[in-house]
Motif scaffolding. Structure first.
Motif, mmCIF file in Angstrom:
data_model
loop_
_atom_site.group_PDB
_atom_site.id
_atom_site.type_symbol
_atom_site.label_atom_id
_atom_site.label_comp_id
_atom_site.label_asym_id
_atom_site.label_seq_id
_atom_site.Cartn_x
_atom_site.Cartn_y
_atom_site.Cartn_z
ATOM 1 N N THR A 93 -70.050 70.461 120.362
ATOM 2 C CA THR A 93 -68.598 70.328 120.257
ATOM 3 C C THR A 93 -67.924 71.691 120.275
ATOM 4 O OG1 THR A 93 -68.894 68.316 118.943
ATOM 5 C CG2 THR A 93 -66.730 69.360 118.885
ATOM 6 N N ALA A 97 -65.279 73.229 123.016
ATOM 7 C CA ALA A 97 -63.934 73.605 122.583
ATOM 8 C C ALA A 97 -63.615 75.053 122.935
ATOM 9 C CB ALA A 97 -63.794 73.379 121.077
ATOM 10 N N ARG A 100 -63.925 75.760 126.683
ATOM 11 C CA ARG A 100 -63.065 74.873 127.473
ATOM 12 C C ARG A 100 -63.857 74.265 128.629
ATOM 13 N NH1 ARG A 100 -59.759 79.121 126.025
ATOM 14 N NH2 ARG A 100 -60.047 80.265 127.961
ATOM 15 N N SER A 228 -61.992 75.427 112.812
ATOM 16 C CA SER A 228 -61.526 74.140 113.327
ATOM 17 C C SER A 228 -60.018 74.111 113.556
ATOM 18 C CB SER A 228 -61.939 73.022 112.361
ATOM 19 O OG SER A 228 -61.349 73.213 111.078
ATOM 20 N N LEU A 231 -59.023 75.840 116.893
ATOM 21 C CA LEU A 231 -59.587 75.364 118.153
ATOM 22 C C LEU A 231 -58.538 74.677 119.029
ATOM 23 C CD1 LEU A 231 -63.058 73.915 117.060
ATOM 24 C CD2 LEU A 231 -62.575 76.071 118.222
ATOM 25 N N ASN A 232 -57.626 73.938 118.407
ATOM 26 C CA ASN A 232 -56.585 73.276 119.187
ATOM 27 C C ASN A 232 -55.680 74.279 119.884
ATOM 28 O OD1 ASN A 232 -57.457 70.692 118.483
ATOM 29 N ND2 ASN A 232 -56.179 70.632 116.656
ATOM 30 N N SER A 235 -57.615 76.139 122.813
ATOM 31 C CA SER A 235 -57.910 75.281 123.956
ATOM 32 C C SER A 235 -56.842 75.364 125.033
ATOM 33 C CB SER A 235 -58.046 73.820 123.495
ATOM 34 O OG SER A 235 -56.827 73.334 122.962
ATOM 35 N N ARG A 285 -64.060 61.045 121.347
ATOM 36 C CA ARG A 285 -62.699 61.406 121.751
ATOM 37 C C ARG A 285 -61.842 60.171 122.006
ATOM 38 N NH1 ARG A 285 -64.047 64.892 125.255
ATOM 39 N NH2 ARG A 285 -63.820 66.791 124.001
ATOM 40 N N TRP A 292 -59.521 68.682 117.993
ATOM 41 C CA TRP A 292 -60.889 69.145 117.777
ATOM 42 C C TRP A 292 -61.309 69.049 116.310
ATOM 43 C CZ3 TRP A 292 -64.161 69.421 121.562
ATOM 44 C CH2 TRP A 292 -63.705 69.703 122.855
#
Length: 349
Positions: A93, A97, A100, A228, A231-232, A235, A285, A292
């Motif tokens: 994962t 992430a 990409r 964590s 990560l968004n 991305s 997902r 993420w």
């Protein structure tokens, strides 16, 4: 002039609440499924054991009959499966992430192959036989393979794409596996007791193996928790992430350390097992969406369940012999990889 009551939820928060509640219910359900798989892992095998015997072996162990099978063989096997599955799911994962690259996985990118090669070299050339010693070589091999793959993928004038990095990983992994196989042929006696390890298996490992890799996987999991939230943002790409206040370098560095610890420890404990980290993020997902943080949370539960389920299938499919879990996951994961590549090609047309 109107004022809003502080205790009244905003439309945005009320809209989010059912979504998060659904994700939480799904996570609890997945946790229950993991518990069922763990019980099945203790009871099912070449010789099935009753649930009463399993309970007695766990709570009031007596060194007799089927209780010995559960306590001495299947409990260490199940604990190792939980740790290795968690490590593979989180590492896959995280690679998807940060890189990409939705086609990435520690096995596909050759990271597991690098860790395996260094472990094989330590055993054959240096005579190291205990996991407490060769686990450090697994970390070095994972880091080495990761660096080589991305150097190969970024070389040349063509643009770096996920498929290009994927091909580089497959090529580098094949080379590393070939070198490792040559070393094993030159030193066959050193690997008489590790044949199942080469195929990626959970059986035949004492509880000491899980105790050795557990702390490293715990540190890797904590690092996943630390990164964590960012990560968004990362991305979206480096430039946009920086404009939004994301620390891209810090996230990438911590992720590199986490993947090295997770993939290296998993390979040292159970051998090269692939496709868990590829399949799980895509499967969950559908329930989590692109967040993420939730994908990592689901991976903690779903990945061990998938690996233990594969191990159970391997025990019963060719009774009285067993099929290593790594072979079972390859049978499942290879078609998934082909489907993902075809889908990405279709999406671009």
């Amino acid at each position: 002039m109107t004022t809003q009551t502080p205790l009244s939820p905003s439309p945005e928060s009320s809209a989010r609440y059912p979504v998060h509640r659904g994700k939480l219910i799904g996570l609890v359900t997945a946790t229950g499924l993991l518990a069922v798989v763990c019980i099945a892992s203790l009871a099912v095998g070449t010789e099935n054991v009753s649930l009463g015997t399993v309970w007695s072996a766990v709570t009031d162990y007596r060194d007799v009959g089927d209780e010995w099978i559960v306590h001495e063989l299947r409990i260490p096997r199940t604990v190792l499966g939980l740790l290795v599955g968690l490590a593979l799911g989180l590492s896959g994962t995280l690679i998807q992430a940060v890189g990409r690259n939705p086609l990435a996985d520690a096995e596909i990118l050759g990271i597991n192959s690098g860790a395996s090669l260094f472990v094989v070299s330590a055993i054959a050339l240096l005579g190291l036989t205990g996991i407490w010693t060769y686990i450090w070589f697994a970390f070095a091999g994972a880091l080495f393979a990761m660096a080589v793959v991305y150097l190969v993928g970024m070389s040349g004038r063509a643009a770096v794409t996920p498929v290009r990095v994927l091909l580089a990983g497959v090529a580098v992994g094949a080379v590393l596996e070939g070198i490792g196989f040559a070393i094993r042929l030159r030193h066959p006696r050193a690997f008489d007791n590790m044949r199942f390890w080469e195929a990626g298996a959970l059986d035949g490992r004492p509880l000491d193996v899980a105790l050795a890799i557990g702390p490293f996987i715990a540190v890797g999991a904590v690092l996943c928790l630390v990164v964590s939230r960012s990560l968004n943002i990362t991305s979206f790409g480096d430039d946009l992430a920086k404009s939004l206040g994301g620390n891209v370098v810090r996230t990438q560095l911590l992720s590199l350390v986490a993947v090295t610890l997770l993939a290296g420890a998993a390979t040292a404990g159970a051998g090269p097992i692939g496709f868990i980290g590829l399949m799980v993020p895509h499967a969950v997902r559908r329930f989590t969406g692109p967040d993420w943080r939730w994908i990592l949370g689901y991976a903690v539960v779903v990945s061990p369940a998938l690996l233990l389920a594969a191990d159970i299938v391997g025990r019963v499919v060719i009774r009285p012999s067993e099929l290593p879990a790594g072979i079972v996951t390859a049978f499942i994961g290879a078609p998934v990889l082909v489907w993902l590549i075809r889908r990405r090609g279709t999406d671009r047309t």
